[in-house]
Design an enzyme around this catalytic site. Structure first.
Site, PDB file in Angstrom:
ATOM      1  N   ASP A 293      -0.821   0.576  -0.700  1.00 20.44           N
ATOM      2  CA  ASP A 293       0.494   0.146  -1.197  1.00 20.44           C
ATOM      3  C   ASP A 293       0.510  -1.327  -1.606  1.00 20.44           C
ATOM      4  OD1 ASP A 293       1.855   2.578  -1.024  1.00 20.44           O
ATOM      5  OD2 ASP A 293       2.400   2.252   1.071  1.00 20.44           O
TER       6      ASP A 293
ATOM      7  N   LYS B 254       3.866   7.732   7.388  1.00 17.44           N
ATOM      8  CA  LYS B 254       2.782   6.757   7.256  1.00 17.44           C
ATOM      9  C   LYS B 254       2.309   6.190   8.593  1.00 17.44           C
ATOM     10  CE  LYS B 254       3.953   5.400   2.532  1.00 17.44           C
ATOM     11  NZ  LYS B 254       4.221   4.290   1.602  1.00 17.44           N
TER      12      LYS B 254
END
Length: 274
Positions: free
Chosen positions: A102, A66
């Site tokens: 997220d 990420k």
């Protein structure tokens, strides 16, 4: 022509994202194909470029890529810039657009699926890594009464609190510093449940009616949720709902249509319990 999407990770064979997005595509009548791609630990950017060259339209990114995905992007959403990490990529010409869904997935699962209102609540966030960082701005946007970041290394938690000081006053420190405080929501953003390690949570931190939320999920109760139950948490939730909701948000980024996550989450619950 069918549009191609994927999830990059290492490992990635366990990922439920292909099944989730296939369900979303059927529900929303979108012509897409979605696969899981194992990217070499030292070859993430090359894997992304190969996928773009083969006509890929977008991708999800999971551990451990990420932060590398963040650096690869030519344009970033405000929430990706805040998080310092990217879990959703969209490709158009030479542009690699990065977003982070997220935190939005976490908040939607807590408020919509679990019916737990964040406004006015005392929130404890455990951990100071990428997962915690991605959650802070969306949590603060829901206007909790307070947010405390606890981490084994206090300096890391304090640095994270300072990074978001322009949004709200955030307290931080090691786990011992939470002693004597009570929280309405405790979110585990550490990897402790993967290793089975108990967190050094002081007794009495769970307020009456509190929710313990673990970003991890698995078959049965996670170690953190078992610990929270023993320490008096009133409600327990794992991260499966967050997984589905962040995927729904990514689907919206790509396709401009928001799928109904409820039936997909319910089906995953049945599969996980089998």
């Amino acid at each position: 022509m069918t549009d191609r999407y994927c999830v990059f990770g290492n490992p990635v064979a366990h990922s439920r994202s292909p099944a989730i997005h296939a369900s979303f595509a059927r529900q929303c009548a979108q012509d897409i194909a979605y696969e899981a791609i194992l990217a070499p630990l030292d070859g993430f950017s090359q894997a992304v470029k190969r996928f773009i060259g083969a006509g890929g339209k977008g991708a999800n990114v999971t551990v451990p890529f990420k932060e590398e995905a963040f650096r690869l992007c030519t344009r970033l959403s405000p929430r990706a810039m805040r998080a310092g990490a990217v879990n959703t990529l969209a490709f158009a010409g030479d542009e690699i657009y990065g977003d982070n869904t997220d935190g939005a997935g976490l908040v939607r699962d807590i408020e919509v699926n679990l019916g737990f209102t964040l406004a006015g609540k005392r929130v404890l966030l455990l951990g100071a890594g990428g997962a915690a960082r991605g959650a802070i701005a969306p949590l603060l946007a829901s206007r909790p009464a307070s947010l405390f970041i606890a981490n084994r290394t206090a300096d890391k938690a304090e640095a994270l609190a300072c990074a978001f000081a322009d949004l709200a006053m955030v307290d931080a420190g090691n786990y011992d510093k939470t002693a004597g405080s009570r929280f309405d929501l405790v979110v585990n953003a550490t990897s402790a449940s993967l290793s089975g390690t108990a967190l050094p949570l002081p007794a009495g931190i769970f307020a009456a009616g509190s929710l313990a939320y673990d970003m991890m999920y698995g078959k049965g109760e996670t170690p953190f949720l078992a610990q929270a139950r023993a320490q008096g948490a009133a409600q327990l939730a794992d991260g499966l709902g967050m997984l589905v909701e962040q995927a729904a948000e990514a689907f919206f980024v790509w396709r401009g249509v928001r799928p109904d996550s409820a039936p997909v989450l319910a089906a995953l619950r049945v599969q996980l319990a089998a």
